[in-house]
Design an enzyme around this catalytic site. Structure first.
Site, short mmCIF file in Angstrom:
data_model
loop_
_atom_site.label_atom_id
_atom_site.label_comp_id
_atom_site.label_asym_id
_atom_site.label_seq_id
_atom_site.Cartn_x
_atom_site.Cartn_y
_atom_site.Cartn_z
N TYR A 78 -46.08 81.54 -55.13
CA TYR A 78 -46.11 80.62 -54.40
C TYR A 78 -47.84 80.68 -53.53
O TYR A 78 -48.42 79.65 -53.46
CB TYR A 78 -45.36 81.30 -53.00
N ASP A 126 -38.52 64.19 -58.74
CA ASP A 126 -39.30 65.34 -58.81
C ASP A 126 -40.48 64.87 -58.38
O ASP A 126 -41.25 63.93 -59.04
CB ASP A 126 -39.34 66.11 -60.06
N VAL A 127 -41.28 65.63 -57.46
CA VAL A 127 -42.65 65.32 -57.02
C VAL A 127 -43.66 65.05 -58.32
O VAL A 127 -44.73 64.36 -58.13
CB VAL A 127 -43.01 66.26 -55.88
N TYR A 182 -60.16 66.68 -55.66
CA TYR A 182 -59.70 65.31 -55.79
C TYR A 182 -60.32 64.37 -54.59
O TYR A 182 -60.96 63.19 -55.07
CB TYR A 182 -58.38 65.26 -55.72
N LYS A 238 -50.39 77.49 -53.75
CA LYS A 238 -50.94 76.67 -52.77
C LYS A 238 -52.22 76.90 -52.77
O LYS A 238 -52.84 75.83 -52.28
CB LYS A 238 -50.15 77.63 -51.41
N ASN A 274 -36.22 66.12 -54.48
CA ASN A 274 -35.28 66.44 -55.79
C ASN A 274 -34.22 67.58 -55.40
O ASN A 274 -33.43 67.94 -56.12
CB ASN A 274 -36.05 67.24 -56.80
N LEU A 296 -44.87 68.08 -48.62
CA LEU A 296 -44.28 69.07 -47.99
C LEU A 296 -43.26 69.68 -49.22
O LEU A 296 -42.45 70.68 -48.77
CB LEU A 296 -43.24 68.66 -46.80
P1 NAD Z 1 -37.53 73.84 -47.37
O1 NAD Z 1 -37.34 74.54 -48.85
O2 NAD Z 1 -36.64 73.55 -46.53
O3 NAD Z 1 -38.22 72.19 -47.79
C1 NAD Z 1 -38.91 71.96 -49.12
C2 NAD Z 1 -38.41 70.56 -49.58
O4 NAD Z 1 -39.16 70.17 -50.54
C3 NAD Z 1 -36.82 70.47 -50.05
O5 NAD Z 1 -36.10 69.62 -49.40
C4 NAD Z 1 -36.86 70.67 -51.50
O6 NAD Z 1 -35.73 70.20 -52.06
C5 NAD Z 1 -38.32 69.75 -51.64
N1 NAD Z 1 -38.76 70.04 -52.81
C6 NAD Z 1 -39.14 71.08 -53.47
N2 NAD Z 1 -39.79 71.02 -54.82
C7 NAD Z 1 -39.71 69.82 -54.94
C8 NAD Z 1 -40.30 69.07 -56.14
N3 NAD Z 1 -40.74 69.44 -57.13
N4 NAD Z 1 -39.89 67.67 -55.99
C9 NAD Z 1 -39.53 67.00 -55.17
N5 NAD Z 1 -38.92 67.64 -53.95
C10 NAD Z 1 -39.19 69.19 -53.96
O7 NAD Z 1 -39.07 74.28 -46.82
P2 NAD Z 1 -39.87 74.01 -45.50
O8 NAD Z 1 -39.79 75.24 -44.99
O9 NAD Z 1 -39.30 72.79 -44.86
O10 NAD Z 1 -41.28 73.82 -46.15
C11 NAD Z 1 -41.80 72.42 -46.11
C12 NAD Z 1 -43.64 72.73 -46.66
O11 NAD Z 1 -44.10 73.31 -45.56
C13 NAD Z 1 -43.55 73.48 -47.89
O12 NAD Z 1 -44.51 72.98 -48.72
C14 NAD Z 1 -43.98 74.80 -47.52
O13 NAD Z 1 -44.56 75.56 -48.59
C15 NAD Z 1 -44.75 74.53 -46.14
N6 NAD Z 1 -44.62 75.88 -45.44
C16 NAD Z 1 -43.57 75.99 -44.63
C17 NAD Z 1 -43.37 77.18 -43.79
C18 NAD Z 1 -42.39 77.37 -42.95
O14 NAD Z 1 -42.29 78.66 -42.09
N7 NAD Z 1 -41.31 76.78 -43.07
C19 NAD Z 1 -44.61 78.02 -43.75
C20 NAD Z 1 -45.68 77.67 -44.54
C21 NAD Z 1 -45.69 76.33 -45.36
#
Ligand code: NAD
Ligand code: UDP
Length: 318
Positions: free
Chosen positions: A143, A56-57, A157, A147, A32, A71
């Site tokens: 957050y 939106d997811v 689930y 999580k 989204n 993700l």
């Molecule tokens: P990011 O913010 O770059 O990417 C997240 C993506 O999810 C974005 O494109 C955003 O638009 C999309 N998104 C968010 N909410 C949404 C929704 N409701 N519906 C549809 N799309 C949605 O962050 P990232 O660093 O790429 O992180 C990706 C995943 O990895 C996340 O779940 C994050 O919690 C997890 N994570 C990342 C890190 C890190 O260091 N980068 C560490 C721990 C966990």
């Protein structure tokens, strides 16, 4: 294989989408754009095996897939504190919706959780067996707690509905296609260094993190995703090389050719004092260890942001 990548236009998601396309899978990227960017997947849009759904997811349409990767969540502290309710929705109702889609398709499901489930850890390094030390009403709770809820929902689930599911707890990951303005420490330090400004350090800079280059993270994530026998299991993914924020600042200043002056700022609330993954579970099972060292990964990331800045400047000039 047909893979639904929720959050596929984000930093990590866009690398996952590209790797899947390159190895011959077909990808449905659902996003989204709350924190992601269309530009992150622009190069894939013309590919016949790539489809982008803007949604939106929480309200994800039914998609037939063999594998569902969740993700989709804001991930930077600045972003999730700006969008706390959306973050909690994405990790709760969004996880529920994707589990239902996986169940309908008989697909495997992987939930991208985080080292934040360990909070400000009392065990160091953190093993998957540690239950964590999270402030449930602090500024990071939207957050951390969502999580944790997403993890509980995934395992429940799976027990109730038999969805083949795993959880990966991702530790600080960095690399090209991060958003320069997302407030995370690597882009914040690189942006300052490239602009010739002092690097903004919160607190005394002695807090630690362990940074994983995105290519290593994606390789590990896809090993878990491709292994249905990992059903019901949880894996830390990260690079155990632990450093202080002062050391990170020095490395980034060196790679960016900046003077390395620091701007000392007040500490961030509820900031974990230290973090380092125990990755022995991933190593024992898959033989996986990170390959890209910090200096190499930072140099690649600095080069990416320098190119982006040059392209922006050229765009403004023309
Ligand atoms: P990011 O913010 O770059 O990417 C997240 C993506 O999810 C974005 O494109 C955003 O638009 C999309 N998104 C968010 N909410 C949404 C929704 N409701 N519906 C549809 N799309 C949605 O962050 P990232 O660093 O790429 O992180 C990706 C995943 O990895 C996340 O779940 C994050 O919690 C997890 N994570 C990342 C890190 C890190 O260091 N980068 C560490 C721990 C966990
Ligand atoms: N940090 C910093 N300056 C910044 C951004 C972050 O010193 O401009 C620190 C922050 O206080 C934390 C560490 O860097 O101790 C990692 O922060 P980040 O937001 O990247 O991720 P976190 O691990 O806290 O989710």
């Amino acid at each position: 294989m047909r893979v639904l990548v929720a959050g596929g236009a984000g930093f990590i998601g866009s690398h996952v989408c590209r790797t899947l396309i390159e190895r011959g899978d077909s990808v449905v990227c659902l996003d989204n754009f709350i924190t992601g960017r269309r530009a992150n997947v622009e190069a894939l849009l013309a590919h016949p095996a790539f489809e982008l759904i803007e949604a939106d997811v929480v309200e994800a349409p039914r998609v037939a897939a063999d594998l569902v990767l969740h993700l989709a969540s804001p991930a930077s502290p600045v972003h999730y504190q700006q969008f706390p309710i959306e973050t909690m929705q994405a990790n709760s109702a969004g996880t529920h919706r994707l589990l239902a889609i996986a169940g309908e398709s008989r697909a495997r499901f992987v939930f991208a959780s985080t080292s934040e489930v360990y909070g400000d850890p009392l065990e160091h390094p953190q093993r998957e067996t540690y239950w964590g030390n999270v402030n449930p009403i602090g500024v990071r709770a939207c957050y951390d707690e969502s999580k944790r809820f997403g993890e509980a929902l995934t395992v429940e689930y799976r027990r109730r509905h038999g969805v083949n599911a795993s959880i990966v707890r991702i530790f600080n990951t960095y690399g090209p296609r991060m958003n320069i303005n997302d407030g995370r420490v690597v882009p914040a330090f690189i942006a300052a260094a490239l602009a010739g400004k002092p690097l903004p350090v919160f607190g005394d800079g002695m807090q630690t993190r362990s940074f994983c280059y995105v290519d290593d993270l994606v390789a590990a994530l896809l090993l878990v995703a491709g292994d249905p026998s990992a059903d019901g299991e949880v894996f830390n993914i990260g690079n155990p090389h632990e450093i202080t924020m002062r050391e990170l600042a020095q490395t980034i200043a060196d790679c960016a050719g900046s003077h390395g002056a620091l701007e000392m700022l007040p500490p961030a609330p509820d900031d974990p004092a230290r973090r380092k993954p125990d990755i022995s579970r991933m190593t024992a099972r898959y033989g996986w260890t990170p390959r890209v060292g910090l200096r190499d990964g930072i140099a690649r990331t600095v080069a990416y942001f320098a190119d982006e800045a040059a392209a922006r400047a050229a765009g403004v000039a023309s």
